[in-house]
Design a protein around this motif. Structure first.
Motif, PDB file in Angstrom:
ATOM      1  N   PRO A  61       2.009  -3.892  -4.536  1.00  9.70           N
ATOM      2  CA  PRO A  61       1.951  -5.100  -5.353  1.00  9.70           C
ATOM      3  C   PRO A  61       3.032  -5.114  -6.440  1.00  9.70           C
ATOM      4  CG  PRO A  61      -0.237  -4.164  -5.075  1.00  9.70           C
ATOM      5  CD  PRO A  61       0.737  -3.163  -4.525  1.00  9.70           C
ATOM      6  N   ALA A  62       3.372  -6.304  -6.853  1.00 10.48           N
ATOM      7  CA  ALA A  62       4.416  -6.499  -7.862  1.00 10.48           C
ATOM      8  C   ALA A  62       4.066  -5.797  -9.170  1.00 10.48           C
ATOM      9  CB  ALA A  62       4.631  -7.986  -8.108  1.00 10.48           C
ATOM     10  N   THR A  63       5.113  -5.339  -9.839  1.00  9.45           N
ATOM     11  CA  THR A  63       5.011  -4.747 -11.170  1.00  9.45           C
ATOM     12  C   THR A  63       5.838  -5.614 -12.110  1.00  9.45           C
ATOM     13  OG1 THR A  63       6.950  -3.350 -10.853  1.00  9.45           O
ATOM     14  CG2 THR A  63       4.822  -2.442 -10.138  1.00  9.45           C
ATOM     15  N   ASP A  64       6.297  -5.068 -13.214  1.00  6.20           N
ATOM     16  CA  ASP A  64       7.166  -5.821 -14.118  1.00  6.20           C
ATOM     17  C   ASP A  64       8.615  -5.883 -13.632  1.00  6.20           C
ATOM     18  OD1 ASP A  64       5.109  -6.418 -15.862  1.00  6.20           O
ATOM     19  OD2 ASP A  64       5.444  -4.640 -17.092  1.00  6.20           O
ATOM     20  N   SER A  65       8.925  -5.183 -12.556  1.00  5.33           N
ATOM     21  CA  SER A  65      10.270  -5.180 -11.992  1.00  5.33           C
ATOM     22  C   SER A  65      10.514  -6.467 -11.201  1.00  5.33           C
ATOM     23  CB  SER A  65      10.431  -3.974 -11.056  1.00  5.33           C
ATOM     24  OG  SER A  65      11.656  -4.041 -10.362  1.00  5.33           O
ATOM     25  N   ASP A  66      11.784  -6.765 -10.963  1.00 10.90           N
ATOM     26  CA  ASP A  66      12.106  -7.912 -10.112  1.00 10.90           C
ATOM     27  C   ASP A  66      12.103  -7.532  -8.636  1.00 10.90           C
ATOM     28  OD1 ASP A  66      14.422  -6.376 -10.309  1.00 10.90           O
ATOM     29  OD2 ASP A  66      15.755  -8.112 -10.223  1.00 10.90           O
TER      30      ASP A  66
END
Length: 76
Positions: A61-66
């Protein structure tokens, strides 16, 4: 493994990537697209291996990264 900011067919990366096997290509679930995280259209994060068996690979799942993170299950 890492964010290579390039696909596996990028000639600029071939010196590093050519002797290795892609976890996603060999044992991945789905397309393994990692960038941009909000709507991935390219696989620029890779887990590349040599000398181990690949069991599975997937995006996380997405984190704070792009970019989306990637994971793999390996067997030595």
């Amino acid at each position: 493994m890492g964010d290579f900011n390039g696909t596996l067919d990028d000639r600029a990366l071939s010196a590093v990537t050519s002797p290795l096997r892609s976890a996603q290509s060999e044992a991945g679930a789905g397309f393994g697209l990692t960038w941009p995280a909000s709507f991935p259209v390219a696989r620029i994060g890779h887990i590349l291996v040599r000398g181990v068996d690949l069991r599975s690979s997937w995006t996380l799942p997405a984190t704070d990264s792009d970019h989306l993170p990637v994971a793999a299950r390996l067997k030595l």
